[in-house]
Design an enzyme around this catalytic site. Structure first.
Site, PDB file in Angstrom:
ATOM      1  N   ASP A 473      -2.551   0.613   1.171  1.00  0.00           N
ATOM      2  CA  ASP A 473      -3.135   1.928   1.437  1.00  0.00           C
ATOM      3  C   ASP A 473      -4.660   1.844   1.510  1.00  0.00           C
ATOM      4  O   ASP A 473      -5.276   0.833   1.104  1.00  0.00           O
ATOM      5  CB  ASP A 473      -2.703   2.869   0.287  1.00  0.00           C
ATOM      6  CG  ASP A 473      -2.620   4.329   0.723  1.00  0.00           C
ATOM      7  OD1 ASP A 473      -3.172   4.674   1.769  1.00  0.00           O
ATOM      8  OD2 ASP A 473      -2.005   5.117  -0.028  1.00  0.00           O
ATOM      9  N   ASP A 543       0.652  11.625   6.097  1.00  0.00           N
ATOM     10  CA  ASP A 543       0.994  12.224   4.804  1.00  0.00           C
ATOM     11  C   ASP A 543       1.712  13.550   5.011  1.00  0.00           C
ATOM     12  O   ASP A 543       2.230  14.138   4.060  1.00  0.00           O
ATOM     13  CB  ASP A 543      -0.279  12.462   3.982  1.00  0.00           C
ATOM     14  CG  ASP A 543      -0.654  11.229   3.164  1.00  0.00           C
ATOM     15  OD1 ASP A 543       0.137  10.272   3.161  1.00  0.00           O
ATOM     16  OD2 ASP A 543      -1.730  11.228   2.553  1.00  0.00           O
TER      17      ASP A 543
HETATM   18  C1  DGJ Z   1      -1.777   8.203   0.442  1.00  0.00           C
HETATM   19  C2  DGJ Z   1      -0.485   7.807   1.097  1.00  0.00           C
HETATM   20  O1  DGJ Z   1      -0.441   8.211   2.415  1.00  0.00           O
HETATM   21  C3  DGJ Z   1       0.657   8.354   0.281  1.00  0.00           C
HETATM   22  O2  DGJ Z   1       1.878   8.063   0.900  1.00  0.00           O
HETATM   23  C4  DGJ Z   1       0.604   7.746  -1.096  1.00  0.00           C
HETATM   24  O3  DGJ Z   1       0.816   6.370  -1.030  1.00  0.00           O
HETATM   25  C5  DGJ Z   1      -0.727   8.051  -1.739  1.00  0.00           C
HETATM   26  N1  DGJ Z   1      -1.833   7.667  -0.887  1.00  0.00           N
HETATM   27  C6  DGJ Z   1      -0.860   7.365  -3.067  1.00  0.00           C
HETATM   28  O4  DGJ Z   1      -2.089   7.505  -3.631  1.00  0.00           O
END
Ligand code: DGJ
Length: 719
Positions: A473, A543
């Site tokens: 991430d 997200d």
């Molecule tokens: C952003 C990601 O897109 C989410 O799926 C998740 O992994 C969060 N970060 C975790 O902090």
């Protein structure tokens, strides 16, 4: 031979299956672009002409002004007043260069792009190298054209060698210039933000400069590096479309300029605002690789060219060829509340449901109980894993699923052991407080010591732990970009060096954990680009898991990137079977996964998810490797429809998705034109039979107007 050179006319012709790219050498010094488009069509060669006040070299006559003719690569300050691809500041301090054709060679295979990701090429791929020299700085410029014949793609990048006596500073660096005759085009870009990345925009070109760029240090949700130029009347199936992209994941610049002669200059590369690089005598610099494709058959063919190219030349082949695992991800179910016992029960239920993998998202390491602490401390939290990470992972696997884990290597919380020990390891500017975003700072990935440290800490934590998947991430934009490890006159190199550090660490992961796969993510799709796709088998698309938003996010992602790259999760259906069905069918645009608290799901929901996973596995390959045909796009319509089909056109996975505000009615005929007229097909999901002619003439389907509705059909050719 995909690359030909006519000595008599001094013309290079690069051909792919359906396209031709032609340029020539003029006056023994200039590279003049002639044509890019459909193969075997007549083109009108460029004829030089005079434009008043445009500078020219006396010995060549006033018709040859650099300001007027279409160039293969453009330079600052020598009489071309359009936007330049290269700006070099040499010992004279002026920024002026005048690179002149010197020689060329063709070879099988390709020239690697040092330290950056680039498309895979075997000996069937041919490359043209054209050398240009600037006599004053002593620099040598090598332009590379790599021809991917089958995919209808030509890639371009450049290497600059400082063969002079003094340092030169690269102030602007683009990977390519393409000067096209005419300006009657629309420009298609994908813009947006967090949770709303890759919104589709189509607007007419106008005189002057149009550009999109990222300044955030990642390719960004604000603007994706991909863009397309199309004829005014171009549709999904008809018209000229040029698709352009960059194999790079950092800040970039795409430029489109319509000039005084109604010609269009297209450039993509690193730009100048977020870039600078000093080359000492004897050193060389390599730009990222740009990707070009052309379709005379509208957007659909452009998309399929880019999909084929990405699958064949960009994505890691070992993971592309295997079914992608159906994962249960813990984020929306647990957030930071990682609980060992609970996750083992997740694993148990996952196995029963038919999921392949449990992915433990954020919250497992350091003091990571919220987003304010722990990033940088990549050791499992002993309070959360009483028996250690290895024992936990073994227990998960005993339940019958594989195991994935979340990491965010590039970041650090000020409240972390790492930051307390090494505050100088984050990006910062002397005398200025580094600004937080999502409570975190950015590690200085341009510093090799930081990259080494990260390697060692992950190595130690994952020693003997059997990890099958990493979710990598990256959750903030960069500002106050400075590296304490570099001198002041090298600070503008940081964004580019940062990306090289990220790629070096990604490469290390692929070598250290060769059996593991990497899903990349940046707050969802903030780094949805060909650079990341070279290492990661798929990308967390957004997200935003709302199925209505996902319909258009997925459609616009598919414009440039194949379904195999799109990670699509079903989120909590709130005990509503109809909602689950809708979420599932929307998620089938890409690679399926789930993101919910499985322990809270009712028996009917769990049974339905188990049925879905089984069904998905029966056509997963069609989505992962199939050709994509978009029939109705959600941007202009209140429903969308598309299908995937295999190379032999034996199977079709058809999908229709209603938007929330669809008017109840019947659709127009939705034509599956790739079906064979002389064959019969059965829809394996309903058992209904259709002739190939019926599918080609089009399905007329009911729109309920109720929302939460989608129709899925899986046609298979009957023997
Ligand atoms: C952003 C990601 O897109 C989410 O799926 C998740 O992994 C969060 N970060 C975790 O902090």
């Amino acid at each position: 031979m995909p690359i030909k050179f006519s000595k008599a006319e001094k013309v290079f012709t690069l051909t792919t299956k359906n396209t031709a790219y032609i340029f020539s050498i003029a006056c023994d010094r200039y590279l003049v672009h002639q044509f890019y488009g459909k193969k075997n069509v007549r083109y009108t060669p460029y004829k030089p002409y005079t434009v008043s006040f445009s500078p020219y070299r006396k010995e060549l006559g006033n018709t040859w002004s650099p300001d007027v003719f279409p160039q293969e690569y453009s330079f600052f300050g020598y009489g071309d007043y359009r936007t330049a691809a290269l700006k070099l500041r040499g010992a004279d301090g002026t920024g002026v260069t005048d690179f002149v054709y010197s020689s060329h060679r063709r070879f099988n295979g390709r020239m690697p792009v040092e330290g950056l990701p680039f498309a895979e090429a075997d000996e069937h791929v041919q490359t043209l190298e054209v050398k240009m020299i600037d006599s004053v700085t002593g620099c040598e410029l090598l332009l590379y054209y790599t021809v991917f014949y089958e995919e209808d793609v030509i890639s371009r990048h450049m290497i600059l060698k400082n063969k002079g006596q003094s340092p030169v500073k690269i102030e602007k660096c683009m990977s390519m210039t393409l000067d096209m005759q005419g300006c009657d085009y629309d420009l298609v870009t994908l813009y947006g933000g967090h949770c709303v990345a890759r919104r589709y925009q189509r607007a007419p070109l106008h005189h002057g400069m149009q550009s999109i760029c990222s300044r955030i240090g990642a390719s960004s949700p604000q603007y994706n590096p991909f863009f397309a130029l199309c004829g005014k009347k171009a549709t999904e199936e008809r018209g000229d479309v040029y698709g352009i992209n960059l194999v790079y994941s950092g800040s970039f610049l795409d430029e489109i300029e319509v000039d005084q002669t109604d010609c269009t200059r297209i450039q993509t590369g690193l730009g100048e605002e977020n870039f600078g690089y000093t080359l000492l005598p004897g050193e060389q610099f390599c730009s990222p690789e740009a990707i070009l494709t052309y379709s005379s058959k509208g957007f659909g063919q452009m998309t399929r060219n880019l999909h084929n190219f990405t699958r064949n030349r960009i994505l890691p082949q070992n993971s592309l060829k295997k079914p992608h695992p159906v994962v249960l991800n813990t984020w929306e179910a647990c957030y930071f509340n990682i609980d060992e016992e609970k996750l083992i029960r997740f694993a148990e239920e996952s196995a029963k449901t038919g999921f392949d993998m449990l992915v433990m998202d954020d919250g497992w390491f350091g003091k990571r109980n919220n987003d304010r602490a722990g990033l940088g401390d990549w050791q499992e939290n002993p309070d959360k894993f009483k028996r250690g990470l290895k024992t936990f992972v073994d227990s998960v696997k005993e339940k019958g699923v594989s195991f994935g884990i979340w990491i965010e290597p590039e970041m650090v919380n000020p409240d972390s052991d790492l930051y307390r020990a090494h505050p100088e390891w984050c990006l910062r500017v002397p005398g200025r407080e580094p600004l937080l975003a999502r409570e975190q700072l950015v590690l200085d990935m341009s510093n090799p010591d930081v990259v080494e440290f990260l390697k060692n800490s992950f190595k130690k934590t994952f020693e003997n732990v059997s990890i099958d998947y990493f979710k990598w991430d990256m959750n903030r934009h960069m500002c106050n970009v400075g590296s304490p490890a570099l001198p002041p006159d090298r600070q503008d190199e940081v964004p580019f060096r940062y990306m090289k550090g990220v790629y070096a660490l990604l490469k290390w992961f692929t070598e250290e954990y060769p059996d593991a796969i990497i899903e990349t993510c940046s707050g969802g799709g903030g780094r949805y680009d060909l650079g990341m796709m070279r290492y990661g088998f798929q990308i967390w698309t957004s997200d935003n898991t709302n199925p209505y938003s996902r319909t258009w996010i997925q459609r616009s992602s598919l414009l440039a990137y194949p379904a195999a790259t799109m990670s699509c999760h079903v989120s909590n259906p709130r005990d509503d079977l109809k909602a689950l069905d809708f979420r599932y069918k929307v998620a089938l645009g890409g690679m399926l996964g789930y993101e919910l608290n499985i322990l809270n799901m009712s028996e009917p929901i769990k049974a339905e998810m188990a049925r879905e996973v089984k069904e998905y596995k029966s056509f997963e390959e069609l989505i992962r490797l199939g050709d994509y045909y978009n029939l109705v796009s959600p941007f202009e319509n209140d429903f969308s429809a598309y299908y995937y089909t295999d190379r032999n056109r034996k199977e079709f996975l058809f999908s229709l998705i209603e938007k929330k505000d669809t008017a109840p009615r019947s659709t127009k005929p939705l034509k599956i034109k790739e079906a064979k007229a002389d064959k019969n097909y059965v829809d394996l999901l309903s058992g209904s039979r259709y002739t190939g002619k019926e599918l080609r003439d089009g399905l007329i389907l009911p729109l309920t107007g109720e929302g939460n509705t989608a129709i899925l059909m899986h046609f298979s050719e009957e023997p």
